[in-house]
Design an enzyme around this catalytic site. Structure first.
Site, mmCIF file in Angstrom:
data_model
loop_
_atom_site.group_PDB
_atom_site.id
_atom_site.type_symbol
_atom_site.label_atom_id
_atom_site.label_comp_id
_atom_site.label_asym_id
_atom_site.label_seq_id
_atom_site.Cartn_x
_atom_site.Cartn_y
_atom_site.Cartn_z
ATOM 1 N N LEU A 101 9.212 -2.925 -9.224
ATOM 2 C CA LEU A 101 9.804 -4.262 -9.099
ATOM 3 C C LEU A 101 8.727 -5.329 -9.257
ATOM 4 C CD1 LEU A 101 12.567 -5.618 -8.336
ATOM 5 C CD2 LEU A 101 11.487 -6.067 -6.145
ATOM 6 N N HIS B 293 1.491 -5.266 1.124
ATOM 7 C CA HIS B 293 0.816 -6.354 0.416
ATOM 8 C C HIS B 293 1.608 -7.648 0.659
ATOM 9 C CE1 HIS B 293 -0.557 -8.617 -3.136
ATOM 10 N NE2 HIS B 293 -1.598 -7.806 -3.129
#
Ligand SMILES: NC(=[NH2+])NCCC[C@H](N)C(=O)O
Length: 349
Positions: free
Chosen positions: A125, A229
């Site tokens: 993604l 992240h």
């Protein structure tokens, strides 16, 4: 904005996205050969009749149809670990205790295994900066669930997502520094790039053979186990709202969490309906509705403002055209936002 299968002509646009994604988005490497193989693999899977999940990859892009520019990617891997071992660390608990001495010690251990073998993975993604926010990230991520719903024989009952783990702006991963680097003798960017080429053989060859006691890792590494992240936080929160949970599996390289769900429990699937298209302007209170044409090779998925409260869905003729359908055809549709929550931006997963 239209979701459609990736084609060879998208290669340049996709590589441009890959270059901007940075280290850690393992399955979107900035490598023309890998990406073009993935596109061919996907095209082939979409044109074959498939009765059970294998190593197919379905690779989708989000296209801005105004200027025919690809601004996002997403993918489904039918079943991981069938050609090549798929590794994860399981955070398991070991208790050492001496009642006589009054000492009781629960330890967390990282145990290497292949527990997700055979699961379907949602991956890759990525949404170009400048297009984040609004409905794009949700469409990119959730269109995969409508695809799953209509082609269940191609996928597993268990769906997983490996979330990109924590690394800083320079691509420095404290988990990798403390663990992987000692065994692979390379920096995180290089290891992630090698893995991105698609083979896990070097992981079986080089990973430490014994479980790792978390207590023995430095504090900076412990602190990022199960952490994502910064760009991935929105994607994780979206998946949690869909029903994905973290069952203590983490990435072997950066310690990022892997989340999982049973296919039929995915909210977007459970809330979706098969409805008939009617051309026109919807009236009353409208909401963003995600609509899939339910096809394979000609798969299209869009978002249109409408109301989903019967067997019919009214959308403008132009939206019907972008689905490649005619009025009277059936589609799978669902309200894009669960429980009418406000949109969050989605970047990478
Ligand atoms: N560094 C990682 N934890 N990588 C795991 C994969 C990340 C992301 N889901 C991808 O498809 O590329």
């Amino acid at each position: 904005m239209v979701i459609r299968p990736a084609q060879n002509i998208d290669l340049e646009d996709i590589l441009e996205l890959a270059a901007s994604a940075g280290t850690g988005l393992t399955t979107l490497p900035n490598n023309p050969e890998t990406i073009s193989n993935r596109i061919s693999n996907s095209q082939q899977a979409l044109s074959q009749e498939i009765k059970q999940p294998g190593s197919e990859c379905y690779f989708f892009v989000l296209e801005d149809s105004e200027d025919n520019k690809v601004i996002g990617t997403s993918a489904l891997v039918s079943a991981v670990g069938l050609d090549d071992a798929f590794f994860s660390y399981k955070l398991s608990t070991q208790v050492t205790a001496s009642p006589d001495l009054g000492i009781y010690n629960p330890h967390q251990m990282l145990v290497l295994g292949n527990d997700y073998t055979g699961a379907t993975e949602i991956a890759t993604l990525f949404l170009a900066e400048g297009h984040r926010g609004g409905t794009n990230g949700h469409l990119l991520s959730k269109s995969r669930f409508l695809f799953l719903a209509d082609h269940p024989e191609r996928f597993s009952e268990k769906i997983i997502a490996e979330m990109r783990g924590y690394s800083d702006d320079n691509g420095f991963s404290p988990f990798w520094e403390a663990l992987g680097k000692k065994f692979f003798k390379m920096d995180f960017a290089k290891a992630d790039a090698v893995r991105g080429l698609g083979s896990n053989t070097f992981i079986s060859e080089l990973m430490p053979k014994h479980p790792i006691y978390v207590d023995m890792l430095p504090e900076e590494a412990r602190a990022v186990i199960g952490r994502v992240h910064a760009d991935t936080a929105p994607a994780l929160s979206l998946l949690k709202k869909e029903g994905f949970t973290h069952q203590n599996y983490v990435d072997v390289f950066d310690g990022g969490p892997t989340v999982e769900v049973q296919r039929n429990a995915i909210r977007t699937i459970a809330n979706s309906h098969i409805v008939e298209l009617v051309a026109g302007e919807p009236t009353g209170n409208t909401l963003p509705i995600m609509i899939s044409n339910r096809k394979l090779k000609d798969y299209r998925c869009i978002v249109a403002q409408s109301r989903l409260d019967g067997d019919q869905l009214v959308i403008p003729q132009s939206s019907i055209d972008s689905l490649g359908l005619n009025a009277g055809d059936t589609v799978r549709a669902v309200e894009l936002f669960n429980k009418r929550r406000t949109p969050v931006s989605t970047k990478t997963q």
